[in-house]
Design a protein around this motif. Structure first.
Motif, PDB file in Angstrom:
ATOM      1  N   GLU A 157       6.512  -8.002  45.182  1.00  0.00           N
ATOM      2  CA  GLU A 157       6.993  -9.236  44.580  1.00  0.00           C
ATOM      3  C   GLU A 157       6.432  -9.429  43.172  1.00  0.00           C
ATOM      4  N   LYS A 158       7.274  -9.933  42.289  1.00  0.00           N
ATOM      5  CA  LYS A 158       6.896 -10.251  40.909  1.00  0.00           C
ATOM      6  C   LYS A 158       6.458 -11.711  40.910  1.00  0.00           C
ATOM      7  N   THR A 159       5.147 -11.928  40.989  1.00  0.00           N
ATOM      8  CA  THR A 159       4.631 -13.249  41.332  1.00  0.00           C
ATOM      9  C   THR A 159       4.098 -14.067  40.161  1.00  0.00           C
ATOM     10  N   TYR A 160       4.131 -15.371  40.397  1.00  0.00           N
ATOM     11  CA  TYR A 160       3.475 -16.371  39.568  1.00  0.00           C
ATOM     12  C   TYR A 160       3.123 -17.526  40.503  1.00  0.00           C
ATOM     13  N   MET A 161       2.369 -18.505  40.017  1.00  0.00           N
ATOM     14  CA  MET A 161       1.897 -19.582  40.887  1.00  0.00           C
ATOM     15  C   MET A 161       2.130 -20.958  40.278  1.00  0.00           C
ATOM     16  N   ARG A 162       2.098 -21.929  41.169  1.00  0.00           N
ATOM     17  CA  ARG A 162       2.067 -23.332  40.768  1.00  0.00           C
ATOM     18  C   ARG A 162       0.912 -23.977  41.510  1.00  0.00           C
ATOM     19  N   LEU A 163       0.007 -24.581  40.749  1.00  0.00           N
ATOM     20  CA  LEU A 163      -1.157 -25.275  41.297  1.00  0.00           C
ATOM     21  C   LEU A 163      -0.842 -26.763  41.289  1.00  0.00           C
ATOM     22  N   GLU A 164      -1.125 -27.415  42.392  1.00  0.00           N
ATOM     23  CA  GLU A 164      -0.864 -28.845  42.484  1.00  0.00           C
ATOM     24  C   GLU A 164      -2.101 -29.543  43.040  1.00  0.00           C
ATOM     25  N   VAL A 165      -2.607 -30.512  42.296  1.00  0.00           N
ATOM     26  CA  VAL A 165      -3.749 -31.300  42.749  1.00  0.00           C
ATOM     27  C   VAL A 165      -3.195 -32.504  43.495  1.00  0.00           C
ATOM     28  N   VAL A 166      -3.547 -32.600  44.776  1.00  0.00           N
ATOM     29  CA  VAL A 166      -3.068 -33.687  45.632  1.00  0.00           C
ATOM     30  C   VAL A 166      -4.258 -34.276  46.373  1.00  0.00           C
ATOM     31  N   GLU A 167      -4.534 -35.535  46.115  1.00  0.00           N
ATOM     32  CA  GLU A 167      -5.654 -36.239  46.732  1.00  0.00           C
ATOM     33  C   GLU A 167      -6.925 -35.412  46.616  1.00  0.00           C
ATOM     34  N   LYS A 168      -7.462 -34.918  47.724  1.00  0.00           N
ATOM     35  CA  LYS A 168      -8.742 -34.197  47.691  1.00  0.00           C
ATOM     36  C   LYS A 168      -8.577 -32.695  47.931  1.00  0.00           C
ATOM     37  N   GLU A 169      -7.407 -32.180  47.552  1.00  0.00           N
ATOM     38  CA  GLU A 169      -7.186 -30.748  47.738  1.00  0.00           C
ATOM     39  C   GLU A 169      -6.295 -30.170  46.652  1.00  0.00           C
ATOM     40  N   ILE A 170      -6.305 -28.856  46.591  1.00  0.00           N
ATOM     41  CA  ILE A 170      -5.470 -28.108  45.659  1.00  0.00           C
ATOM     42  C   ILE A 170      -4.514 -27.271  46.488  1.00  0.00           C
ATOM     43  N   ASN A 171      -3.234 -27.444  46.228  1.00  0.00           N
ATOM     44  CA  ASN A 171      -2.223 -26.619  46.877  1.00  0.00           C
ATOM     45  C   ASN A 171      -1.797 -25.540  45.893  1.00  0.00           C
ATOM     46  N   LEU A 172      -1.805 -24.306  46.351  1.00  0.00           N
ATOM     47  CA  LEU A 172      -1.357 -23.180  45.523  1.00  0.00           C
ATOM     48  C   LEU A 172      -0.086 -22.613  46.132  1.00  0.00           C
ATOM     49  N   TYR A 173       0.979 -22.656  45.344  1.00  0.00           N
ATOM     50  CA  TYR A 173       2.259 -22.127  45.782  1.00  0.00           C
ATOM     51  C   TYR A 173       2.527 -20.833  45.032  1.00  0.00           C
ATOM     52  N   VAL A 174       2.911 -19.803  45.766  1.00  0.00           N
ATOM     53  CA  VAL A 174       3.216 -18.502  45.175  1.00  0.00           C
ATOM     54  C   VAL A 174       4.728 -18.344  45.131  1.00  0.00           C
ATOM     55  N   TYR A 175       5.205 -17.871  43.982  1.00  0.00           N
ATOM     56  CA  TYR A 175       6.634 -17.644  43.795  1.00  0.00           C
ATOM     57  C   TYR A 175       6.879 -16.182  43.440  1.00  0.00           C
ATOM     58  N   ASP A 176       7.959 -15.646  43.955  1.00  0.00           N
ATOM     59  CA  ASP A 176       8.471 -14.360  43.521  1.00  0.00           C
ATOM     60  C   ASP A 176       9.629 -14.665  42.572  1.00  0.00           C
ATOM     61  N   PHE A 177       9.692 -13.972  41.452  1.00  0.00           N
ATOM     62  CA  PHE A 177      10.740 -14.266  40.479  1.00  0.00           C
ATOM     63  C   PHE A 177      12.126 -14.194  41.111  1.00  0.00           C
ATOM     64  N   ASP A 178      12.351 -13.219  41.991  1.00  0.00           N
ATOM     65  CA  ASP A 178      13.675 -13.022  42.576  1.00  0.00           C
ATOM     66  C   ASP A 178      13.924 -13.879  43.813  1.00  0.00           C
ATOM     67  N   GLN A 179      12.909 -14.053  44.658  1.00  0.00           N
ATOM     68  CA  GLN A 179      13.096 -14.728  45.949  1.00  0.00           C
ATOM     69  C   GLN A 179      12.756 -16.213  45.937  1.00  0.00           C
ATOM     70  N   GLY A 180      12.048 -16.685  44.933  1.00  0.00           N
ATOM     71  CA  GLY A 180      11.609 -18.077  44.917  1.00  0.00           C
ATOM     72  C   GLY A 180      10.276 -18.248  45.623  1.00  0.00           C
ATOM     73  N   LYS A 181      10.046 -19.449  46.159  1.00  0.00           N
ATOM     74  CA  LYS A 181       8.748 -19.764  46.769  1.00  0.00           C
ATOM     75  C   LYS A 181       8.531 -18.938  48.026  1.00  0.00           C
TER      76      LYS A 181
END
Length: 176
Positions: free
Chosen positions: A135-159
């Protein structure tokens, strides 16, 4: 707060533009961890905070970038100056020196995230030449309340839901 993190695009422009378009509505910041191989004024890098990679020949980007975001200190570097292909120890020492909470880096093209001594280390992989996976990956970091959510995306497939990770917010009890 939501942050888009890419690295090691190695000359890709249409793909960077597409990633920006896909996430424009949900991110407040975009980071490129180096090896874009583009000029600093290239449209594909517009609105990205970019650091110098070992393949960025122009030398117009900073080697390091440090920014306070939502009470957290981000430290961004490419990683080649810290030998990240063999160890995170050198990068960990530098992160401690600058009192970073989150470190974003690239260079190895290996997707990964881990908490070390209270510091979150993030490598979004590569959208051009991934290593260790297809997978050709990149990430989105999201700060929510008292945690960090890390979402991984593939350029072709999405999240890639199976790769979503949740980390406790560094120093969460000290941050408003």
């Amino acid at each position: 707060m939501s942050i888009l993190i890419v690295s090691d695009s190695h000359g890709l422009t249409d793909e960077l533009q597409e990633i920006k378009k896909r996430h424009a509505h949900e991110v407040q910041m975009m980071i490129h961890c180096g090896d874009s191989e583009l000029q600093a004024n290239h449209d594909a890098l517009a609105n990205f905070f970019v650091v110098q990679g070992n393949c960025d020949r122009a030398g117009t980007f900073p080697e390091e970038w440090i920014e306070e975001v939502s009470g957290l200190k981000l430290f961004v570097t490419h990683g080649h100056r810290f030998s990240v292909k063999s160890t995170l120890m050198n990068l960990s020492y530098r992160a401690s020196e600058v009192e970073a909470d989150i470190v974003c880096f690239g260079h190895s093209h290996l997707l990964g995230a881990e908490m070390i001594d209270g510091i979150l280390f993030i490598n979004p992989g590569s959208i051009r030449l991934p290593r260790g996976r297809t997978e050709k990956t990149y990430m989105r970091l999201e700060v929510v309340e008292k945690e960090i959510n890390l979402y991984v995306y593939d350029f072709d497939q999405g999240k890639l839901d199976e790769l979503t990770q949740v980390f406790p917010l560094p120093r969460w009890n000290e941050i408003d």
